[in-house]
Design a protein around this motif. Structure first.
Motif, PDB file in Angstrom:
ATOM      1  N   ALA A 299     -21.265  25.912  -7.715  1.00  0.00           N
ATOM      2  CA  ALA A 299     -20.436  26.512  -6.674  1.00  0.00           C
ATOM      3  C   ALA A 299     -18.976  26.580  -7.106  1.00  0.00           C
ATOM      4  O   ALA A 299     -18.439  25.624  -7.670  1.00  0.00           O
ATOM      5  N   VAL A 300     -18.330  27.702  -6.812  1.00  0.00           N
ATOM      6  CA  VAL A 300     -16.914  27.888  -7.072  1.00  0.00           C
ATOM      7  C   VAL A 300     -16.232  28.283  -5.767  1.00  0.00           C
ATOM      8  O   VAL A 300     -16.763  29.079  -4.990  1.00  0.00           O
ATOM      9  N   VAL A 301     -15.081  27.709  -5.518  1.00  0.00           N
ATOM     10  CA  VAL A 301     -14.285  28.097  -4.355  1.00  0.00           C
ATOM     11  C   VAL A 301     -13.341  29.204  -4.806  1.00  0.00           C
ATOM     12  O   VAL A 301     -12.503  28.995  -5.678  1.00  0.00           O
ATOM     13  N   VAL A 302     -13.491  30.383  -4.218  1.00  0.00           N
ATOM     14  CA  VAL A 302     -12.702  31.537  -4.652  1.00  0.00           C
ATOM     15  C   VAL A 302     -11.431  31.729  -3.821  1.00  0.00           C
ATOM     16  O   VAL A 302     -10.525  32.468  -4.232  1.00  0.00           O
ATOM     17  N   ALA A 303     -11.357  31.104  -2.652  1.00  0.00           N
ATOM     18  CA  ALA A 303     -10.134  31.139  -1.844  1.00  0.00           C
ATOM     19  C   ALA A 303     -10.151  29.962  -0.890  1.00  0.00           C
ATOM     20  O   ALA A 303     -11.222  29.505  -0.482  1.00  0.00           O
ATOM     21  N   SER A 304      -8.967  29.473  -0.528  1.00  0.00           N
ATOM     22  CA  SER A 304      -8.887  28.324   0.379  1.00  0.00           C
ATOM     23  C   SER A 304      -7.617  28.397   1.199  1.00  0.00           C
ATOM     24  O   SER A 304      -6.605  28.962   0.766  1.00  0.00           O
ATOM     25  N   SER A 305      -7.679  27.819   2.386  1.00  0.00           N
ATOM     26  CA  SER A 305      -6.489  27.768   3.239  1.00  0.00           C
ATOM     27  C   SER A 305      -5.513  26.700   2.757  1.00  0.00           C
ATOM     28  O   SER A 305      -4.298  26.854   2.922  1.00  0.00           O
ATOM     29  N   TYR A 306      -6.017  25.631   2.159  1.00  0.00           N
ATOM     30  CA  TYR A 306      -5.138  24.525   1.781  1.00  0.00           C
ATOM     31  C   TYR A 306      -4.097  24.959   0.749  1.00  0.00           C
ATOM     32  O   TYR A 306      -2.972  24.451   0.741  1.00  0.00           O
ATOM     33  N   THR A 307      -4.457  25.912  -0.098  1.00  0.00           N
ATOM     34  CA  THR A 307      -3.504  26.372  -1.108  1.00  0.00           C
ATOM     35  C   THR A 307      -2.434  27.283  -0.514  1.00  0.00           C
ATOM     36  O   THR A 307      -1.644  27.870  -1.258  1.00  0.00           O
ATOM     37  N   LYS A 308      -2.397  27.361   0.820  1.00  0.00           N
ATOM     38  CA  LYS A 308      -1.363  28.160   1.498  1.00  0.00           C
ATOM     39  C   LYS A 308      -0.460  27.286   2.375  1.00  0.00           C
ATOM     40  O   LYS A 308       0.392  27.824   3.094  1.00  0.00           O
ATOM     41  N   VAL A 309      -0.669  25.960   2.364  1.00  0.00           N
ATOM     42  CA  VAL A 309       0.129  25.105   3.251  1.00  0.00           C
ATOM     43  C   VAL A 309       1.609  25.112   2.890  1.00  0.00           C
ATOM     44  O   VAL A 309       2.461  24.825   3.733  1.00  0.00           O
ATOM     45  N   GLY A 310       1.930  25.430   1.650  1.00  0.00           N
ATOM     46  CA  GLY A 310       3.329  25.473   1.245  1.00  0.00           C
ATOM     47  C   GLY A 310       3.840  26.886   1.076  1.00  0.00           C
ATOM     48  O   GLY A 310       4.904  27.105   0.497  1.00  0.00           O
ATOM     49  N   GLY A 311       3.099  27.875   1.590  1.00  0.00           N
ATOM     50  CA  GLY A 311       3.547  29.264   1.487  1.00  0.00           C
ATOM     51  C   GLY A 311       2.384  30.217   1.352  1.00  0.00           C
ATOM     52  O   GLY A 311       1.510  30.026   0.507  1.00  0.00           O
ATOM     53  N   VAL A 312       2.381  31.262   2.182  1.00  0.00           N
ATOM     54  CA  VAL A 312       1.296  32.252   2.146  1.00  0.00           C
ATOM     55  C   VAL A 312       1.769  33.429   1.284  1.00  0.00           C
ATOM     56  O   VAL A 312       2.001  34.533   1.771  1.00  0.00           O
ATOM     57  N   TYR A 313       1.905  33.184   0.002  1.00  0.00           N
ATOM     58  CA  TYR A 313       2.486  34.160  -0.902  1.00  0.00           C
ATOM     59  C   TYR A 313       1.573  35.358  -1.149  1.00  0.00           C
ATOM     60  O   TYR A 313       2.050  36.455  -1.443  1.00  0.00           O
ATOM     61  N   ASP A 314       0.262  35.163  -1.049  1.00  0.00           N
ATOM     62  CA  ASP A 314      -0.642  36.275  -1.353  1.00  0.00           C
ATOM     63  C   ASP A 314      -0.637  37.338  -0.259  1.00  0.00           C
ATOM     64  O   ASP A 314      -1.247  38.391  -0.424  1.00  0.00           O
ATOM     65  N   TYR A 315       0.066  37.089   0.834  1.00  0.00           N
ATOM     66  CA  TYR A 315       0.236  38.106   1.868  1.00  0.00           C
ATOM     67  C   TYR A 315       1.603  38.789   1.772  1.00  0.00           C
ATOM     68  O   TYR A 315       2.031  39.474   2.688  1.00  0.00           O
ATOM     69  N   GLY A 316       2.276  38.578   0.648  1.00  0.00           N
ATOM     70  CA  GLY A 316       3.455  39.375   0.344  1.00  0.00           C
ATOM     71  C   GLY A 316       4.794  38.677   0.406  1.00  0.00           C
ATOM     72  O   GLY A 316       5.796  39.224  -0.061  1.00  0.00           O
TER      73      GLY A 316
END
Length: 431
Positions: A299-316
């Protein structure tokens, strides 16, 4: 799985390790150097502003994570509970309070100095305020609070932005000037923000590389290493720019070779059976064991919410040197922990579709109400929207008493069986 025992530590991991060690050495030698130190938190931290005043950045929850991974946080938590802190209190708090009562020793083996300032950017976690009340009682140092309005309607309004900017101008910046003895230089802040934006561009590229099949990264377990520099004391530094450039080159190499991600034991997982999106922080006291359970199942995790706790950069979002204070305001308001539940559901559902995941897995943290509240509702709504199965496991942040390996393993195995059944019924297909 292609085993390559020569892959032990990638160059980017070695660089990050050196960066972290250097930062702890700078913090613990403040009495010799005369540098000022502030304690602050990851979500919404104002690292570029700290550097503008020459203030070092120490993060209590990162110290708790470090001690959790070293398996010494349990003793700190027990010590805090002996002094009256409830079992239900966030274990980051108890690990920090317990560490203070046991000599307040940093990861480099030297005692942490008392901070010159406490800087609280309130971003969706009430516990942070209570935590800093305890630290203020202990250290008797200036405490600055930047009150961040909750993004209740799912967007940042001009009134919200102006409210934060007003505080930056009238409270935060004057307070930092007083603590540091350094006059605010907006051009210096702009310089750091240019470096931030460069690093943020490369971080987003790295996170989005998980769209590849096989994914060259794990965006949860591996992701916590990738976000480390930009979420802590290095955003805005040349070190961070160099780190993410190096990381991007390593990931591009794996894409070119059609390889998967590097596992905890240094092998490469290319045969990936399940692609997951994960909500919630990981468990730190059994981090490698926890990750290995996923690796063993392919199993591979391809996206996670935890990697956005310091900034939601992938939304621009990027730090903008042309509008520095406005940019700081948008940043602190927009981190994941300050988003409302409908926005979080939107994000998780989009990740499942965008990254072609097989489903959503939630790791519910016993002592973290900020993350755990509403997660069952979120899971059911994501299932309804995507038609992909969800699953729920429970651990804790840094309290080893609440990690049951057998229970987690059984639930994961049941979940992967559910995914297989969904596939046979015409649902998601194997990557």
């Amino acid at each position: 799985m292609a085993a390559d025992k020569s892959v032990v530590k990638e160059a980017s991991m070695l660089k990050q390790k050196e960066m972290i060690a250097r930062n702890y050495d700078a913090i613990t030698s403040k009495h010799e150097t005369g540098r000022k130190v502030s304690s602050t938190f990851v979500p919404g931290n104002l690292n570029e502003l700290f550097m503008t005043f020459g203030i070092l950045n120490n993060l209590p929850e990162i110290n708790a994570i470090q001690n959790g991974m070293k398996k010494i946080s349990g003793g700190h938590i027990m010590e805090a509970e002996k002094s009256g802190h409830s079992e239900d209190v966030c274990t980051y708090v108890k690990a920090d309070i317990g560490m203070m009562s046991k000599g307040n020793i940093a990861p480099n083996g030297k005692p942490f100095p008392a901070p010159d300032m406490l800087m609280l950017c309130y971003t969706g976690c009430y516990t942070f305020m209570k935590w800093f009340e305890l630290l203020r009682e202990e250290y008797k140092c200036p405490t600055i609070m930047l009150h961040v309005p909750y993004e209740g309607d799912g967007r940042v309004t001009s009134n919200m932005r102006d409210y934060v900017i007003k505080q930056l101008k009238e409270v935060v910046i004057p307070g930092m000037e007083q603590v540091s003895g350094v006059k605010f230089d907006i051009d210096r802040l702009r310089e750091y923000m240019r470096a931030s934006a460069k690093a943020e561009d490369d971080l987003v590229w790295c996170l989005k590389s998980a769209k590849n099949k096989p994914s060259p990264i794990d965006s949860y377990f591996g992701g916590v290493y990738y976000i480390g520099p930009i979420f802590t004391a290095f955003r805005g530094t040349q070190d961070a720019v160099d780190y993410y450039k190096m990381l991007r080159q390593e990931i591009q190499g794996r894409i070119d070779r059609k390889e998967g991600f590097v596992t905890p034991d240094g092998t490469v997982l290319t045969d990936q059976k399940y692609r997951l999106v994960v909500e919630g922080p990981p468990n730190w006291t059994h981090f490698r064991e926890f990750w290995q359970m996923f690796v063993d199942e392919g199993a591979v995790v391809v996206a996670s919410s935890y990697t956005k706790v310091g900034g939601v950069y992938d939304y621009g979002f990027r730090h903008d040197p042309d509008n520095p204070l406005e940019s700081l305001a948008d940043y602190v308001i927009g981190v994941y922990s300050n988003l409302n539940l409908p926005t979080r559901v939107d994000m998780l559902a989009e990740y499942i579709e965008e990254y072609e995941a097989d489903g959503l897995l939630i790791n519910s943290i016993k002592s973290c109400n900020s993350f755990s509240a509403g997660q069952l509702m979120m899971m059911k709504e994501v299932e309804r929207r995507t038609g992909k199965p969800g699953a729920f496991i429970e651990t804790d942040l840094v309290d080893p008493r609440y990690f049951s390996a057998a229970n987690v393993k059984n639930r994961l195995e049941s979940y992967f069986q559910m995914i297989e059944q969904k596939r046979r019924g015409g649902g998601s297909k194997a990557a």
